[in-house]
Design a protein around this motif. Structure first.
Motif, PDB file in Angstrom:
ATOM      1  N   THR A   1      -6.504  26.352  11.767  1.00 48.08           N
ATOM      2  CA  THR A   1      -5.805  27.595  11.412  1.00 48.08           C
ATOM      3  C   THR A   1      -6.498  28.817  11.987  1.00 48.08           C
ATOM      4  O   THR A   1      -6.156  29.946  11.640  1.00 48.08           O
TER       5      THR A   1
ATOM      6  N   GLN B   1     -11.022  33.659  14.057  1.00 48.62           N
ATOM      7  CA  GLN B   1      -9.983  34.578  13.579  1.00 48.62           C
ATOM      8  C   GLN B   1      -8.842  33.769  12.985  1.00 48.62           C
ATOM      9  O   GLN B   1      -8.206  32.990  13.695  1.00 48.62           O
ATOM     10  N   LYS B   2      -8.594  33.965  11.700  1.00 53.88           N
ATOM     11  CA  LYS B   2      -7.539  33.192  11.042  1.00 53.88           C
ATOM     12  C   LYS B   2      -6.172  33.738  11.425  1.00 53.88           C
ATOM     13  O   LYS B   2      -5.925  34.947  11.346  1.00 53.88           O
ATOM     14  N   TYR B   3      -5.290  32.858  11.825  1.00 57.37           N
ATOM     15  CA  TYR B   3      -3.950  33.266  12.221  1.00 57.37           C
ATOM     16  C   TYR B   3      -3.217  33.999  11.104  1.00 57.37           C
ATOM     17  O   TYR B   3      -3.263  33.604   9.941  1.00 57.37           O
ATOM     18  N   GLY B   4      -2.542  35.063  11.491  1.00 57.87           N
ATOM     19  CA  GLY B   4      -1.692  35.779  10.548  1.00 57.87           C
ATOM     20  C   GLY B   4      -2.433  36.626   9.534  1.00 57.87           C
ATOM     21  O   GLY B   4      -1.820  37.163   8.619  1.00 57.87           O
ATOM     22  N   THR B   5      -3.734  36.772   9.701  1.00 53.48           N
ATOM     23  CA  THR B   5      -4.533  37.570   8.765  1.00 53.48           C
ATOM     24  C   THR B   5      -5.558  38.388   9.547  1.00 53.48           C
ATOM     25  O   THR B   5      -5.694  38.264  10.749  1.00 53.48           O
ATOM     26  N   THR B   6      -6.266  39.208   8.827  1.00 51.64           N
ATOM     27  CA  THR B   6      -7.375  39.948   9.432  1.00 51.64           C
ATOM     28  C   THR B   6      -8.705  39.270   9.146  1.00 51.64           C
ATOM     29  O   THR B   6      -9.767  39.803   9.445  1.00 51.64           O
ATOM     30  N   VAL B   7      -8.636  38.089   8.579  1.00 56.48           N
ATOM     31  CA  VAL B   7      -9.854  37.369   8.228  1.00 56.48           C
ATOM     32  C   VAL B   7     -10.527  36.857   9.489  1.00 56.48           C
ATOM     33  O   VAL B   7      -9.904  36.170  10.301  1.00 56.48           O
ATOM     34  N   ASN B   8     -11.784  37.197   9.649  1.00 54.97           N
ATOM     35  CA  ASN B   8     -12.530  36.621  10.760  1.00 54.97           C
ATOM     36  C   ASN B   8     -13.995  36.478  10.380  1.00 54.97           C
ATOM     37  O   ASN B   8     -14.498  37.177   9.506  1.00 54.97           O
TER      38      ASN B   8
END
Length: 116
Positions: free
Chosen positions: A30, A97-104
């Protein structure tokens, strides 16, 4: 989540190195995985990225010399670098970098030094 980068070292100009980034604690499929670098006195810059299905994108300076690959089974991403030059000297960081989010997430970095 941990990203453990390794493989840095000292190499002469024209040489090659392969960096590895082993991930743990993430659903690897993901995340897009990327490499960045930061040279002394400079800002961190983008090197390249690989998608979960293996599509790659590189900064101009990396095209033709650097290759990113990933092993989803081993939960590892690689950065193969060839024809290294002194200006490639930097700390290299991996990024998830997680798809569809700003999480990295960032790894701790591995130092590459290229001597002339």
């Amino acid at each position: 989540v941990q990203l453990q980068a390794s493989g840095g070292g000292l190499v002469q100009a024209g040489g090659s190195l392969r960096l590895s980034c082993a991930a743990s604690g993430v659903d690897f499929g993901t995340f897009a995985m990327g490499w960045y670098r930061q040279a002394p006195g400079k800002e961190r810059e983008f090197v390249g990225r690989i998608s979960r299905i293996g599509s790659t994108y590189y900064a101009d300076f990396a095209k033709g010399r650097f290759t990113i690959s990933r092993d989803n089974a081993e939960i590892t991403v690689y950065l193969q670098m060839k024809n290294l030059q002194p200006e490639d000297t930097a700390v290299y960081y991996c990024n998830a970098q997680k798809y569809g989010t700003t999480v990295n997430y960032w790894g701790q970095g591995t130092l590459v030094t290229v001597s002339s």
